[in-house]
Design an enzyme around this catalytic site. Sequence first.
Site, PDB file in Angstrom:
ATOM      1  N   LYS A   1      27.631  26.002   1.109  1.00 47.55           N
ATOM      2  CA  LYS A   1      28.066  24.320   1.023  1.00 47.55           C
ATOM      3  C   LYS A   1      29.341  23.923   1.219  1.00 47.55           C
ATOM      4  CE  LYS A   1      29.601  22.400  -2.095  1.00 47.55           C
ATOM      5  NZ  LYS A   1      29.918  21.590  -3.596  1.00 47.55           N
TER       6      LYS A   1
ATOM      7  N   TYR B   1      33.043  25.637  -9.818  1.00 46.81           N
ATOM      8  CA  TYR B   1      32.327  24.684 -10.376  1.00 46.81           C
ATOM      9  C   TYR B   1      32.928  24.417 -11.937  1.00 46.81           C
ATOM     10  CZ  TYR B   1      30.554  20.139 -12.372  1.00 46.81           C
ATOM     11  OH  TYR B   1      30.326  18.989 -13.147  1.00 46.81           O
TER      12      TYR B   1
ATOM     13  N   ARG C   1       0.641  -1.416   0.186  1.00 40.12           N
ATOM     14  CA  ARG C   1      -0.305   0.422  -0.234  1.00 40.12           C
ATOM     15  C   ARG C   1       0.973   0.984   0.040  1.00 40.12           C
ATOM     16  NH1 ARG C   1      -3.611  -1.517   4.540  1.00 40.12           N
ATOM     17  NH2 ARG C   1      -3.501   0.521   4.700  1.00 40.12           N
TER      18      ARG C   1
ATOM     19  N   THR D   1       3.355 -14.418  11.035  1.00 39.08           N
ATOM     20  CA  THR D   1       4.018 -13.749  12.376  1.00 39.08           C
ATOM     21  C   THR D   1       4.946 -14.541  12.956  1.00 39.08           C
ATOM     22  OG1 THR D   1       1.970 -13.250  13.580  1.00 39.08           O
ATOM     23  CG2 THR D   1       2.988 -11.245  12.784  1.00 39.08           C
TER      24      THR D   1
HETATM   25  C1  UD1 Z   1      -0.839  -8.402  14.158  1.00 35.18           C
HETATM   26  C2  UD1 Z   1      -1.227  -9.273  15.357  1.00 35.18           C
HETATM   27  C3  UD1 Z   1      -2.576  -8.222  15.533  1.00 35.18           C
HETATM   28  C4  UD1 Z   1      -2.313  -6.826  16.466  1.00 35.18           C
HETATM   29  C5  UD1 Z   1      -2.044  -6.399  15.244  1.00 35.18           C
HETATM   30  C6  UD1 Z   1      -0.685  -4.433  15.723  1.00 35.18           C
HETATM   31  C7  UD1 Z   1      -0.608 -10.998  15.015  1.00 35.18           C
HETATM   32  C8  UD1 Z   1      -1.304 -12.213  13.662  1.00 35.18           C
HETATM   33  N1  UD1 Z   1      -1.646 -10.490  14.683  1.00 35.18           N
HETATM   34  O1  UD1 Z   1      -1.974  -8.393  13.311  1.00 35.18           O
HETATM   35  O2  UD1 Z   1      -3.202  -8.796  17.142  1.00 35.18           O
HETATM   36  O3  UD1 Z   1      -3.542  -6.496  16.967  1.00 35.18           O
HETATM   37  O4  UD1 Z   1      -0.951  -7.102  14.527  1.00 35.18           O
HETATM   38  O5  UD1 Z   1      -0.703  -3.830  14.082  1.00 35.18           O
HETATM   39  O6  UD1 Z   1      -0.039 -11.655  14.577  1.00 35.18           O
HETATM   40  N2  UD1 Z   1       5.309  -9.987   8.933  1.00 35.18           N
HETATM   41  C9  UD1 Z   1       6.040 -11.033   8.606  1.00 35.18           C
HETATM   42  N3  UD1 Z   1       5.764 -12.289   7.835  1.00 35.18           N
HETATM   43  C10 UD1 Z   1       4.971 -12.295   7.784  1.00 35.18           C
HETATM   44  C11 UD1 Z   1       3.226 -11.550   8.633  1.00 35.18           C
HETATM   45  C12 UD1 Z   1       4.019 -10.374   9.136  1.00 35.18           C
HETATM   46  O7  UD1 Z   1       7.392 -10.045   8.904  1.00 35.18           O
HETATM   47  O8  UD1 Z   1       4.210 -13.723   7.349  1.00 35.18           O
HETATM   48  C13 UD1 Z   1       5.647  -8.808   9.848  1.00 35.18           C
HETATM   49  C14 UD1 Z   1       5.087  -7.868   8.974  1.00 35.18           C
HETATM   50  O9  UD1 Z   1       6.308  -7.057   8.302  1.00 35.18           O
HETATM   51  C15 UD1 Z   1       4.798  -6.864   9.981  1.00 35.18           C
HETATM   52  C16 UD1 Z   1       4.343  -7.538  11.499  1.00 35.18           C
HETATM   53  O10 UD1 Z   1       5.000  -8.458  11.114  1.00 35.18           O
HETATM   54  O11 UD1 Z   1       5.721  -6.085  10.618  1.00 35.18           O
HETATM   55  C17 UD1 Z   1       2.729  -7.793  11.736  1.00 35.18           C
HETATM   56  O12 UD1 Z   1       2.265  -7.891  10.903  1.00 35.18           O
HETATM   57  P1  UD1 Z   1       0.929  -7.209   9.805  1.00 35.18           P
HETATM   58  O13 UD1 Z   1      -0.004  -8.683   8.267  1.00 35.18           O
HETATM   59  O14 UD1 Z   1       0.230  -6.219   9.784  1.00 35.18           O
HETATM   60  O15 UD1 Z   1      -0.245  -8.538  10.827  1.00 35.18           O
HETATM   61  P2  UD1 Z   1      -1.867  -7.790  11.566  1.00 35.18           P
HETATM   62  O16 UD1 Z   1      -2.413  -8.638  10.519  1.00 35.18           O
HETATM   63  O17 UD1 Z   1      -1.943  -6.548  11.335  1.00 35.18           O
END
Ligand code: UD1
Length: 455
Positions: free
Chosen positions: A345, A381, A17, A83
């Site tokens: 500069k 320059y 996004r 996550t």
């Molecule tokens: C997550 C939490 C949710 C919380 C929210 C807060 C979980 C399951 N849920 O949801 O409870 O309220 O954040 O913002 O954890 N990421 C990875 N690899 C992955 C998935 C995610 O590196 O496979 C990283 C993403 O870059 C991001 C973070 O983990 O920085 C969170 O991932 P995102 O998909 O935003 O989780 P939410 O669904 O928002």
Amino acid sequence: MAASLLTVVLAAGLGTRMRSDTPKVLHRIAGRSMLGHVLDTVRVLTPERLALVVGPGMEDVAAEGRAAAPAIETYVQAERRGTADAVLAAAAALDGHAGDVLVLYGDTPLLMSETLSRMRAALEEGAGVVVLGFEAADPTGYGRLLIDADGGLVAIREYADASEAERRLRLCNGGVMAFRVRSLAALLRRINTSNAKGELYLTDAVELARAEGYTARAVVCNEEEVLGVNDRSQLAMAEAIWQCRRRLKVMRNGATLVNPETVWLSYDTAIGRDVLIEPNVVIGPGVAIEDCVTIHANCHIVGIDGKNRGGVRLRQGAIVGPFARLRPGADIGPDVHIGNFVEVKNTVIEAGAKANHLAYVGDGRVGAGANIGAGTIFCNYDGFEKHHTDIGVGAFIGSNSSLVAPVKIGDGAYIGSGSVITKDVPADALAVGRAPQEVREGWAARYRARRQRRK
Ligand code: UD1
Ligand code: MG
């Protein structure tokens, strides 16, 4: 003695996004990447180990991680499976570590180290899992914290899996989790995908840990601290909050910001006491402002840009602006005056020198007390290389002079207005490099008469 700490930062998110060729966590707030902010926040806890989880091909993110924290270990999450899977990508780090583990996201740049310290303290007090909670103004999409009558954390219910009643709960999961369990990797390997999204939820670790006899607790922070940046509008929001915080800090430390909302600071801006900053001033990275400096309205001051890393220093009592532009390597000495429409500069300007109007002062040195007249240009320059201009102590450069570098003006020398100076000028000499003035007595009257007759 405090347990040793491993911090895992998740940055494998796609960030589509942002609509950008730049990975999300490399977008900048106050001149520093979001990842850089997060790693800086964590530094206060002095973690023994730092792990960064990136997606495939995100070498630039790994490089930024190393730039901020040279000892950081990078792990690649092959597929975005949730996550818990992301944390398990760093299993090698988890397995080699006995102590606390802190998990946070690379796209929440406003988190504060005090908050992380509070989470750490909760581990010290006996919790096995600590989750950072917040009251969301609009809780749609967030996981909910299920708290029991004793204030203990029972579970985190992801939004997609929550019942109507659970969705009415306002306490949400901010995403930061801290663990003091025997083996976090073993715990996370027991997480499965039986949920609405079919993902491996890190949040399931709460229930699993409790089933093993650990206690779980929530530590609560302000919503703005856990603001996750997913698009450019949230990036701007995070920038605005960061700027508000930093302006307050600067004012509390004794600087006057006449109209704080219009002063833009960078992550590393250093500002002394009794500094006065008027409205509409942009300060980029690499700028240090000593005590008693005045910056009039509408100045642009950047010490480090894409190419140049010289920094900008404004020494005690210097006065700049309005409408001055200071670029990398501008070293503005004590009590120096840099006035309107002056660009500096890579130049050292020594004590008390003045360039008050309309000048380009680049790649040089201006001796103490020298005066640079209006319209002076350092012609640095030649289309291929940059050359140096040296102006001696107390020299006087007449208005609208071009100093063609390399060139040296001796101490106390005078340059006549409108000169083009291509050769060195000795100390205390006068150099005039312009066409001599010609005066033709009565010429204008004769000219007018001639034109009049022709009409
Ligand atoms: C997550 C939490 C949710 C919380 C929210 C807060 C979980 C399951 N849920 O949801 O409870 O309220 O954040 O913002 O954890 N990421 C990875 N690899 C992955 C998935 C995610 O590196 O496979 C990283 C993403 O870059 C991001 C973070 O983990 O920085 C969170 O991932 P995102 O998909 O935003 O989780 P939410 O669904 O928002
Ligand atoms: Mg999210």
